[in-house]
Design a protein around this motif. Structure first.
Motif, PDB file in Angstrom:
ATOM      1  N   GLU A 204       0.810  -1.226   0.000  1.00 59.86           N
ATOM      2  CA  GLU A 204       0.000   0.000   0.000  1.00 59.86           C
ATOM      3  C   GLU A 204       0.839   1.270   0.000  1.00 59.86           C
ATOM      4  N   ASP A 205       1.968   1.270   0.712  1.00 63.06           N
ATOM      5  CA  ASP A 205       2.799   2.472   0.816  1.00 63.06           C
ATOM      6  C   ASP A 205       4.104   2.371   0.025  1.00 63.06           C
ATOM      7  N   LYS A 206       4.305   1.282  -0.703  1.00 64.00           N
ATOM      8  CA  LYS A 206       5.585   1.083  -1.393  1.00 64.00           C
ATOM      9  C   LYS A 206       5.598   1.625  -2.812  1.00 64.00           C
ATOM     10  N   ARG A 207       4.448   1.734  -3.461  1.00 63.46           N
ATOM     11  CA  ARG A 207       4.330   2.190  -4.842  1.00 63.46           C
ATOM     12  C   ARG A 207       5.361   1.491  -5.740  1.00 63.46           C
TER      13      ARG A 207
END
Length: 267
Positions: A204-207
């Motif tokens: 979700e936060d790694k892109r």
């Protein structure tokens, strides 16, 4: 759609390789010369085979390779694979009596794959070409995309869509982490699995970087999701990944044929 190279010669088919991707609504085939050059590529409806395609399938070839979607499979690292206990590995796969089990290599990833192929899907080709080699479409995708996933230390997500199958693979830098395919009936199913897998992998936060292949179009639901959740979204460059020149008229849609042309790397 059909592309035929100016140097394609039916009389030389015995030195060519036939590649076939079998789908639920559309098949695709390619003919590759002994020089590794693409001689012909086309798609067709398996329920209404046109004479031009039937004539091609009547030719004899040096080798025939088949990619099948919906295969059931299990991965085993090469260094621990033991051929004497294959039956033990098969306990991880369902046995409905309708599938044949094949063991093959995904050399760039150091993996063995045991996959079950649907006899009904493969039967027409097995009858016509007794020496046909069969591969799970996920194996073809991984064999083809390994170079993309391994050339960066950043996380990389690979998404392939074929008719009613969505395949998602993930690399953490140079390490292969995940691959699975899902039966889908529409955009809602695709969105559900993309979100679920992303959460499962903690993305979700790694892109992550995202590479798209198959029946995915610019600005469709999968592309839009990728643009919103990844960095460096690209359509697969099949020519570079499978080391095969693609004619200019197919450049814009070459990502559609990755799991067809990638068969050239398998074996």
């Amino acid at each position: 759609m059909i592309y035929i190279s100016t140097d394609f010669n039916r009389e030389q088919s015995a030195i060519y390789t036939l590649l076939v991707r079998v789908g639920s609504h559309e098949n695709a085939l390619a003919i590759v010369g002994d020089d590794g050059q693409l001689k012909l590529i086309t798609t067709y409806d398996p329920m209404t085979i046109e004479q031009e395609v039937a004539d091609l399938l009547d030719l004899d070839f040096a080798a025939v390779k088949l990619s099948l979607s919906g295969s059931r499979y299990v991965f085993i690292p090469e260094e621990v694979f033991d051929e004497t206990v294959v039956q033990l590995y098969l306990r991880h796969l369902p046995d409905d009596g309708l599938a044949s089990t094949v063991v093959s290599d995904i050399a760039p990833l150091g993996l063995k794959i045991l996959h079950q192929t649907d006899r009904l899907q493969a039967e027409p080709f097995a009858k016509r070409f007794p020496g046909v080699l069969t591969y799970a479409s996920t194996q073809v995708l991984l064999q083809s995309i390994a170079g993309h996933g391994l050339k960066t230390n950043a996380p990389a997500l690979v998404i392939d869509k074929q008719a009613s199958t969505l395949t998602i693979c993930f690399f953490e830098g140079n390490r292969f982490v995940y691959a699975n395919d899902f039966d889908v009936t529409g955009s809602e199913d695709c969105a559900y699995y993309l979100v679920s897998v992303s959460k499962h992998l903690g993305l979700e936060d790694k892109r992550p970087g995202i590479c798209l292949s198959g029946n995915i179009l610019a600005d469709d639901e999968i592309h839009q999701w990728s643009m919103a959740n990844g960095d460096g979204v690209v359509f697969a460059d099949s020519s570079a990944l499978v080391h095969m020149a693609i004619p200019e008229q197919l450049t814009s849609q070459q990502h559609r044929f990755l799991t067809l042309l990638g068969l050239h790397l398998c074996g």
